[in-house]
Write a protein that holds these residues in place. Structure first.
Motif, short mmCIF file in Angstrom:
data_model
loop_
_atom_site.label_atom_id
_atom_site.label_comp_id
_atom_site.label_asym_id
_atom_site.label_seq_id
_atom_site.Cartn_x
_atom_site.Cartn_y
_atom_site.Cartn_z
N UNK A 135 15.60 3.38 -14.20
CA UNK A 135 16.43 3.20 -15.23
C UNK A 135 16.03 1.94 -16.27
N UNK A 136 15.88 1.02 -15.35
CA UNK A 136 15.93 -0.60 -15.67
C UNK A 136 14.13 -1.07 -16.13
N UNK A 137 13.01 0.11 -15.79
CA UNK A 137 12.25 -0.98 -15.93
C UNK A 137 11.15 -1.09 -17.32
N UNK A 138 10.26 -1.56 -17.47
CA UNK A 138 10.33 -1.71 -18.78
C UNK A 138 9.19 -0.80 -19.33
N UNK A 139 9.36 -0.51 -21.16
CA UNK A 139 8.40 0.55 -21.32
C UNK A 139 7.07 0.46 -21.15
N UNK A 140 6.13 1.04 -20.92
CA UNK A 140 4.58 0.61 -20.88
C UNK A 140 4.32 -0.30 -21.97
N UNK A 141 3.61 -1.05 -21.82
CA UNK A 141 2.95 -1.43 -23.10
C UNK A 141 1.18 -0.80 -23.65
N UNK A 142 1.40 0.07 -24.42
CA UNK A 142 0.78 0.85 -24.89
C UNK A 142 0.14 0.67 -26.45
N UNK A 143 -1.26 1.14 -26.81
CA UNK A 143 -2.07 -0.02 -27.28
C UNK A 143 -1.90 1.21 -28.18
N UNK A 144 -2.39 0.95 -30.09
CA UNK A 144 -2.17 1.54 -31.16
C UNK A 144 -2.50 3.14 -31.03
#
Length: 166
Positions: A135-144
């Motif tokens: 629940x507290x995990x950061x959202x993945x960093x996605x490219x455009x």
């Protein structure tokens, strides 16, 4: 007459801290699949939703009932064009086929339970989101490019899961 008990179905006990709970990151929100359609023979699913400030889906509608109970914070629901602020402790039901969306405009995080009946929304989220560790995990960093691919996949699969974006 009530049918006989189906002993092939078992008791389900859901707890958000259970290591077996699958969490999905979707448009910046985190959704925990507490009770899946597979566990309820497709009758309903229960999703634990963590909505950061500014989070929420775009306007949409679907042919199933959706009920939200606000556990923490407040959420602004737009139902058929009219805004309603719903605070912790309250429950709101969205009838099937009605245009709606929600947004966390409170300045703080919010959490709510979402029950969809019949089930299917849980499967949709699993197919269009990204699995995260909790629940507290950061959202993945996605490219455009990756973000565009997720939006395209959501749009392409929407009708399969009886939904449409408005």
């Amino acid at each position: 007459m009530i049918p006989d008990d189906d002993p092939s179905r078992s008791l389900t006990v859901a707890h958000p801290d259970d290591p077996g709970t699958t969490y999905i990151s979707l448009v910046g929100n985190t959704y925990g699949m507490l009770v899946t359609g597979e566990q309820t023979d497709g009758r309903y699913c229960l999703i634990d939703m963590y909505i950061p400030d500014g989070g929420g889906p775009p306007p949409h509608r679907h042919d199933f009932e959706e009920m939200f109970t606000i556990l923490e914070g407040e959420i602004e629901f737009t139902f058929r064009g009219e805004k309603h602020t719903v605070r912790a402790g309250s429950t709101i039901n969205i009838p099937a086929n009605a245009p709606h969306n929600f947004r966390n405009a409170s300045g703080a995080s919010a959490r709510m339970l979402c029950m969809c009946t019949p089930a299917g929304q849980d499967e949709y989220f699993l197919r269009i989101g990204d699995v995260v560790s909790g629940a507290d995990a950061p959202s993945p960093s996605l490219s455009e490019e990756e973000s565009a691919e997720r939006r395209l996949r959501a749009a392409e699969l929407a009708s399969t899961y009886r939904s449409e974006f408005l």
